[in-house]
Design a protein around this motif. Structure first.
Motif, PDB file in Angstrom:
ATOM      1  N   GLY A  35       0.710  -1.226   0.108  1.00 23.92           N
ATOM      2  CA  GLY A  35       0.179  -0.063  -0.080  1.00 23.92           C
ATOM      3  C   GLY A  35       0.916   1.251  -0.062  1.00 23.92           C
ATOM      4  N   LYS A  36       2.083   1.148  -0.170  1.00 26.18           N
ATOM      5  CA  LYS A  36       3.111   2.407  -0.022  1.00 26.18           C
ATOM      6  C   LYS A  36       3.352   2.999  -1.400  1.00 26.18           C
ATOM      7  CE  LYS A  36       5.552   0.626   3.988  1.00 26.18           C
ATOM      8  NZ  LYS A  36       6.760   0.114   4.509  1.00 26.18           N
ATOM      9  N   PHE A  37       3.097   2.469  -2.520  1.00 22.28           N
ATOM     10  CA  PHE A  37       3.295   2.811  -3.705  1.00 22.28           C
ATOM     11  C   PHE A  37       1.956   3.025  -4.667  1.00 22.28           C
ATOM     12  CE2 PHE A  37       6.806   0.249  -2.416  1.00 22.28           C
ATOM     13  CZ  PHE A  37       7.874   1.013  -2.593  1.00 22.28           C
ATOM     14  N   LYS A  38       1.255   4.201  -4.263  1.00 20.48           N
ATOM     15  CA  LYS A  38       0.025   4.431  -4.831  1.00 20.48           C
ATOM     16  C   LYS A  38      -0.153   5.161  -6.054  1.00 20.48           C
ATOM     17  CE  LYS A  38      -2.338   4.742  -0.304  1.00 20.48           C
ATOM     18  NZ  LYS A  38      -1.660   3.767   0.712  1.00 20.48           N
ATOM     19  N   GLU A  39       1.017   5.653  -6.396  1.00 18.21           N
ATOM     20  CA  GLU A  39       1.211   6.526  -7.554  1.00 18.21           C
ATOM     21  C   GLU A  39       2.047   5.951  -8.801  1.00 18.21           C
ATOM     22  OE1 GLU A  39       1.007  10.958  -6.673  1.00 18.21           O
ATOM     23  OE2 GLU A  39       2.218   9.908  -5.266  1.00 18.21           O
ATOM     24  N   ARG A  40       1.527   6.218  -9.966  1.00 14.20           N
ATOM     25  CA  ARG A  40       2.279   5.480 -10.999  1.00 14.20           C
ATOM     26  C   ARG A  40       2.767   6.755 -12.018  1.00 14.20           C
ATOM     27  NH1 ARG A  40      -1.825   3.313 -13.823  1.00 14.20           N
ATOM     28  NH2 ARG A  40      -1.572   4.816 -15.719  1.00 14.20           N
ATOM     29  N   ARG A  99       6.173   6.248  -4.225  1.00 13.88           N
ATOM     30  CA  ARG A  99       5.744   6.482  -3.142  1.00 13.88           C
ATOM     31  C   ARG A  99       5.150   7.933  -3.086  1.00 13.88           C
ATOM     32  NH1 ARG A  99       7.687   3.375   1.457  1.00 13.88           N
ATOM     33  NH2 ARG A  99       9.176   2.038   0.729  1.00 13.88           N
ATOM     34  N   THR A 100       5.763   8.777  -3.887  1.00 11.66           N
ATOM     35  CA  THR A 100       5.406  10.246  -4.170  1.00 11.66           C
ATOM     36  C   THR A 100       5.879  10.881  -5.515  1.00 11.66           C
ATOM     37  OG1 THR A 100       5.932  12.525  -3.473  1.00 11.66           O
ATOM     38  CG2 THR A 100       7.322  10.840  -2.572  1.00 11.66           C
ATOM     39  N   PRO A 128      -3.587   3.199  -6.784  1.00 12.28           N
ATOM     40  CA  PRO A 128      -3.223   2.272  -5.689  1.00 12.28           C
ATOM     41  C   PRO A 128      -3.559   0.893  -5.707  1.00 12.28           C
ATOM     42  CG  PRO A 128      -5.211   3.516  -5.387  1.00 12.28           C
ATOM     43  CD  PRO A 128      -4.748   3.786  -6.570  1.00 12.28           C
ATOM     44  N   GLU A 129      -4.035   0.365  -6.874  1.00  7.54           N
ATOM     45  CA  GLU A 129      -4.477  -1.005  -6.862  1.00  7.54           C
ATOM     46  C   GLU A 129      -3.372  -1.703  -8.106  1.00  7.54           C
ATOM     47  OE1 GLU A 129      -6.981  -2.505  -4.989  1.00  7.54           O
ATOM     48  OE2 GLU A 129      -7.170  -0.598  -4.107  1.00  7.54           O
ATOM     49  N   TRP A 130      -2.562  -0.701  -8.419  1.00  8.54           N
ATOM     50  CA  TRP A 130      -1.596  -1.423  -9.540  1.00  8.54           C
ATOM     51  C   TRP A 130      -2.371  -2.049 -10.780  1.00  8.54           C
ATOM     52  CZ3 TRP A 130       3.955  -2.583  -8.255  1.00  8.54           C
ATOM     53  CH2 TRP A 130       4.446  -1.865  -7.264  1.00  8.54           C
ATOM     54  N   GLU A 131      -3.360  -1.274 -11.277  1.00  9.10           N
ATOM     55  CA  GLU A 131      -4.213  -1.952 -12.177  1.00  9.10           C
ATOM     56  C   GLU A 131      -3.317  -1.942 -13.609  1.00  9.10           C
ATOM     57  OE1 GLU A 131      -7.863   0.047 -12.779  1.00  9.10           O
ATOM     58  OE2 GLU A 131      -8.158   0.222 -10.857  1.00  9.10           O
TER      59      GLU A 131
END
Length: 145
Positions: A35-40, A99-100, A128-131
């Motif tokens: 859950g720490k890597f919410k942004e792509r 992470r940011t 956040p779901e790594w789609e």
């Protein structure tokens, strides 16, 4: 969390029918679930393609050099993880989960400061779901040995 360096390569094609090589990183379940890597963040380099949609050897070499620099800079403290690389159809796309995005951008500028201006663009999205990653991972069934 231990970052693997296990990758698969699969072939796909663009809407125009040109080949796309997909390199996907495996063994990232802990990172997805953390859950720490919410942004792509996606870095795209458009290039003049040959008839198959691939870059020239010279451009491909520069891209490999840039990829190594980016991966080292972004992953040194697990700020961001390179999860996929798409090459073909006149563009190369590096996909990172971070992470940011703000610090990703700062580190990107630092990592590329010694290079001449590159023909890249950056796209970011909250994922956040790594789609994107999970979609790309499905291509593993077409992996090239």
């Amino acid at each position: 969390m231990k970052l693997s360096n296990v990758w698969f390569t699969a072939l796909s094609e663009s809407k125009e029918g040109q080949m796309i090589t997909v390199s996907g990183r495996e063994e990232l379940t802990e990172f997805v679930q953390s859950g720490k890597f919410k942004e792509r963040a996606e870095i795209t380099w458009k290039y003049e393609a040959d008839k198959l949609g691939m870059p020239s050897e010279e451009v491909a070499g520069r891209m490999e050099e840039i990829q190594a620099v980016l991966q080292k800079a972004m992953e040194k403290d697990k700020l961001s993880i390179l999860t996929g690389v798409y090459t073909g159809g006149g563009e190369k796309v590096w996909v990172f989960y971070t992470r940011t995005v703000r610090v990703f951008g700062e580190r990107l500028n630092e990592a590329l400061a010694s290079f001449e201006l590159l023909p890249i663009s950056i796209y970011t999205e909250v994922d956040p779901e790594w789609e994107e990653y999970l979609d790309m991972l499905e291509m593993k069934e077409w992996a090239v040995e």
